[in-house]
Structures are given as C-alpha cells and as structure tokens.
Design a protein around this motif. Sequence first.
Motif, PDB file in Angstrom:
ATOM      1  N   HIS A   1      -0.308  -1.067   0.982  1.00  0.00           N
ATOM      2  CA  HIS A   1      -0.461  -1.475   2.373  1.00  0.00           C
ATOM      3  C   HIS A   1      -0.992  -2.904   2.451  1.00  0.00           C
ATOM      4  CE1 HIS A   1      -1.430  -1.235   6.646  1.00  0.00           C
ATOM      5  NE2 HIS A   1      -2.664  -1.608   6.362  1.00  0.00           N
TER       6      HIS A   1
ATOM      7  N   GLN B   1       8.059   0.079   5.915  1.00  0.00           N
ATOM      8  CA  GLN B   1       7.420  -0.958   5.112  1.00  0.00           C
ATOM      9  C   GLN B   1       8.466  -1.924   4.581  1.00  0.00           C
ATOM     10  OE1 GLN B   1       5.768   0.064   1.220  1.00  0.00           O
ATOM     11  NE2 GLN B   1       3.940  -1.156   1.652  1.00  0.00           N
TER      12      GLN B   1
ATOM     13  N   SER C   1       9.642  -4.470   1.928  1.00  0.00           N
ATOM     14  CA  SER C   1       9.286  -4.764   0.544  1.00  0.00           C
ATOM     15  C   SER C   1      10.531  -5.039  -0.284  1.00  0.00           C
ATOM     16  CB  SER C   1       8.515  -3.593  -0.069  1.00  0.00           C
ATOM     17  OG  SER C   1       8.255  -3.824  -1.437  1.00  0.00           O
TER      18      SER C   1
ATOM     19  N   SER D   1       2.013  -5.273   1.743  1.00  0.00           N
ATOM     20  CA  SER D   1       2.949  -5.283   2.868  1.00  0.00           C
ATOM     21  C   SER D   1       2.564  -4.147   3.807  1.00  0.00           C
ATOM     22  CB  SER D   1       4.391  -5.101   2.374  1.00  0.00           C
ATOM     23  OG  SER D   1       5.296  -5.079   3.468  1.00  0.00           O
TER      24      SER D   1
ATOM     25  N   TYR E   1       2.059  -1.143   6.333  1.00  0.00           N
ATOM     26  CA  TYR E   1       2.929  -0.114   6.898  1.00  0.00           C
ATOM     27  C   TYR E   1       3.000  -0.302   8.413  1.00  0.00           C
ATOM     28  CZ  TYR E   1       2.347   2.260   2.415  1.00  0.00           C
ATOM     29  OH  TYR E   1       2.327   2.570   1.081  1.00  0.00           O
TER      30      TYR E   1
END
Length: 235
Positions: A46, A37, A39, A49, A51
């Motif tokens: 999720h 992910q 970030s 951003s 997965y």
Amino acid sequence: MSSCSGQEELRVQKVTLKDFFTKGLGAVCELTSLYFQESTMTRCSHQQSPYQLLFGEPHIFEDLLGLKIRISPDAFFQINTAGAELLYQTIGELSGVNSSTTLLDICCVIGLSLAQRASQVLGIELVEQAVQDARWTAAFNGVTNCEFHAGRAEKILPQLLKSQKDEKLTVAVVNPARAGLHYQVVQAIRNCRAIHTLVFVSCKPHGESTRNFIDYSSIVIVFEYDMKMASILSG
C-alpha cells in the motif's frame, strides 16, 4: 501513450470493474469491498502504490475464536478460517501460554487469539495496516493486555527484549514469510534467557526455515499442519 490518455484508460477500467461486480455477472460474488491498485509489479505494498477503494467497506471482518477481527487490504489473514482456528488452538497447546507468561508474537496475528491466556502480548508486524487492525481488534473486543509495534522485527525485537526481565517466562511465536527470519531476530531470541519456549510456524518448512532451525542449534519438534486437511476435519 500520453499521461492523460493513460489516466483516462485507468478511469475506464475502474468503472468497468465496478459495474461488473455491482451490476454485471460479477454481482453474484456479492463482494463487500473492491479495491484497485496501480502497479507494474506482480505485488507491491500500500505504501508503494495506495489501494483505491472502488466501492464497499474499507475493511472486511472475520469471526475467529470468539473475536471479531478487522482486516485491511494489505494485511495478511488466513482465508481458511476453520483451519486457522485449529492452527491457533494447536499453537496455544504447544506453547503452554498461561497467566504468568508474556507472549511474544513475531510476524503474525496469533497473539490476539491467545491474549486471554497470557499475562501480556507483545506483537511485532511489518505492515502498518495490520498493526492498526490489531489495535482496533483489541479495543473492539476489550482486550487490554496487548501492545503492538510496527516495523522490521530485526530492528524492534532486540530493544523490546531488553525490557523483559529474565525471571519472567516468555513464549515466542514466529510465523515469518518464506524468506525466513532475519539473522538478527534469531540472535535476539537466542540471547534472551527469558524465552523458554519457541513455536515456529511456517507454510514452507523447508529451505530458509530449515536454515533458521539450524541457527537455533536446539532440538526442534516439527509439527506439520495441513490447512486443507484442517478444513476437512473441521467441516
């Protein structure tokens, strides 16, 4: 750093991670799924951003009290399965759920484990992936008396409770985050005469949870449950 070079660096990091867990020293972990992910925060959802599945299965599965549970990367699940089973069994005993009871499952995944005891289970969960998992789990295990709603409890619960008849006994089980329950949820539960039992589960029974207890203005029985000790006892 340009956008192109940044994306290339991310691509390299993903390949490095995948190789480490599939071919390198990390292979000893025997991972079934590896997600990545992007970030800039310590934690984000999720939706904020997505997965990215680098390898393996999109979900993991766990056996819990005779049920096969599907778990998505954004869904919460107790990693101490033996402790979770003891906790859920204790909740079942404290709640007194039976075949004439509607079980209101708020902010948690406990309802499915008690569905066989209840007349109906109404679940509310903020995380959409967790709701999808619950629906899959119910269908896979042949559980037909569950209904799950995705969204904020303070928005869904008041309308959901309006559909409950006062003469039908309702048990509410809540397991909120450390921030506690929204005041509208507390108000909705207090105003619902059908709710005769409330089980409040908290990993932090002080702070905001204490405020919730005061808001309910009722007798509260505090049952402290140590997940580490539960693991020792079950082992």
